[in-house]
Write a protein that holds these residues in place. Structure first.
Motif, PDB file in Angstrom:
ATOM      1  N   ALA A  36       0.875  -1.171   0.000  1.00 37.10           N
ATOM      2  CA  ALA A  36       0.000   0.000   0.000  1.00 37.10           C
ATOM      3  C   ALA A  36       0.910   1.217   0.000  1.00 37.10           C
ATOM      4  N   VAL A  37       0.429   2.288  -0.606  1.00 34.30           N
ATOM      5  CA  VAL A  37       1.257   3.492  -0.632  1.00 34.30           C
ATOM      6  C   VAL A  37       0.403   4.718  -0.324  1.00 34.30           C
ATOM      7  N   TYR A  38       0.877   5.490   0.654  1.00 33.09           N
ATOM      8  CA  TYR A  38       0.252   6.773   0.978  1.00 33.09           C
ATOM      9  C   TYR A  38       0.871   7.813   0.060  1.00 33.09           C
ATOM     10  N   VAL A  39       0.028   8.551  -0.654  1.00 30.90           N
ATOM     11  CA  VAL A  39       0.548   9.457  -1.685  1.00 30.90           C
ATOM     12  C   VAL A  39       0.460  10.927  -1.305  1.00 30.90           C
ATOM     13  N   GLY A  40      -0.031  11.230  -0.098  1.00 30.46           N
ATOM     14  CA  GLY A  40      -0.075  12.628   0.336  1.00 30.46           C
ATOM     15  C   GLY A  40      -0.820  13.503  -0.653  1.00 30.46           C
ATOM     16  N   ASP A  41      -0.185  14.592  -1.067  1.00 30.50           N
ATOM     17  CA  ASP A  41      -0.817  15.533  -1.994  1.00 30.50           C
ATOM     18  C   ASP A  41      -0.342  15.356  -3.432  1.00 30.50           C
ATOM     19  N   LEU A  42       0.110  14.152  -3.744  1.00 28.50           N
ATOM     20  CA  LEU A  42       0.384  13.857  -5.148  1.00 28.50           C
ATOM     21  C   LEU A  42      -0.925  13.890  -5.942  1.00 28.50           C
ATOM     22  N   VAL A  43      -2.043  13.621  -5.250  1.00 25.17           N
ATOM     23  CA  VAL A  43      -3.361  13.589  -5.873  1.00 25.17           C
ATOM     24  C   VAL A  43      -4.334  14.388  -4.996  1.00 25.17           C
TER      25      VAL A  43
END
Ligand SMILES: [Zn+2]
Length: 276
Positions: A206-213
């Protein structure tokens, strides 16, 4: 007391990832998110509220592994003028966690909606809000954020510098494992040192993408950067690469601003939310 969102935790091997809400931004002008898109490209797909705005969730993560308690992002912090935000302490309490229990805080980047809750008090009196924790920030964001004239200079001064003064700040330069199966992941572009978090156990990822999206439509259009991206071209390239990788690997994606709890998979059909 405001009512906070609840979601079931995600389990990946020995990791338990609990979405914890800080509330929501209720008044985000869509032009801020879709500045790179023609209106006919986004309007049919994006519901707006009564004021013509988009609502953005604020979803932090509480990660348990062994006796570790890792908080990813800290929300806006309490804001008496904005009862719709600053709910993180209440969300943590509802899952049985107090500020003292947290041993590590990951700050994806120094914007007010992510680092507003790092400290209690202000100015000289500011102290770490998570009194036993060490805090991680991307090294490039610390260095960039202290340059005079940087857009984040005030936030860094108010919310990060007190952590540095208290010798609680660790700076991440590249990928870094901070607990078994928990790895800081540089995702630059939104800010120079913006980072996510990769969670792995065996074949599960799983990957937390923050404010990439900021919006699910950016999964179909990774080339759309919002006005908030300080390095928009780099952000586009980082987003494109992450979207392709998550699709290929079937990874779960955890986002901060997509509708709570912000968890989904990226398929050939785009973003598919996973119920929390
Ligand atoms: Zn944000």
């Amino acid at each position: 007391m405001a009512i906070v969102h609840r979601a079931s935790p995600l389990r990946i091997g020995p990791l338990t990832i609990q979405p914890v809400s800080d509330g929501a931004i209720l008044q985000m002008p869509p032009a801020s998110i879709f500045k790179d898109a023609a209106s006919e490209e986004w309007q049919p797909h994006v519901p707006l509220n009564a004021h013509g705005n988009i609502e953005l969730a604020l979803t932090c993560l509480l990660v348990r592994v062994g006796d570790r308690r890792i908080l990813v992002d800290t929300g806006f912090g309490p804001r008496p003028d904005r009862p719709e935000v600053g709910l993180l302490a209440q969300s943590l309490a509802e899952v049985g966690v107090s500020a003292e229990d947290v041993d590590t805080v990951v700050l994806s980047h120094p914007h007010g909606d992510h680092v507003g809750g790092t400290v209690l008090g202000a100015g000289e009196a500011a102290t770490p809000a998570y009194p036993k924790a060490r805090y991680w920030l991307g090294k490039a964001d610390w260095e960039h954020g202290r340059q005079p004239g940087a857009p984040v200079v005030e936030v860094v001064q108010e919310k990060i510098a007190p952590l540095h003064a208290a010798q609680r700040l660790d700076l991440a330069d590249g990928e870094q494992e901070i607990a078994p199966g928990v790895r800081l992941l540089p995702l630059p572009g939104h800010t120079p040192g913006h980072m996510g978090v990769a969670f792995t156990a065996g074949q599960e990822t799983a990957v937390y993408v923050g404010d990439l999206v900021h919006h699910a439509l950016q999964i179909d259009h990774p080339e759309w950067s919002p006005v908030f991206d300080s390095l928009p071209q780099l952000s586009r390239e980082t987003r494109q690469a992450l979207v392709e990788r998550a699709r290929r690997e079937g990874a779960l994606v955890l986002s901060y601003h997509l509708p709570f709890p912000g968890i989904g998979r990226i398929t050939n059909a785009g973003w598919e939310a996973v119920a929390g």
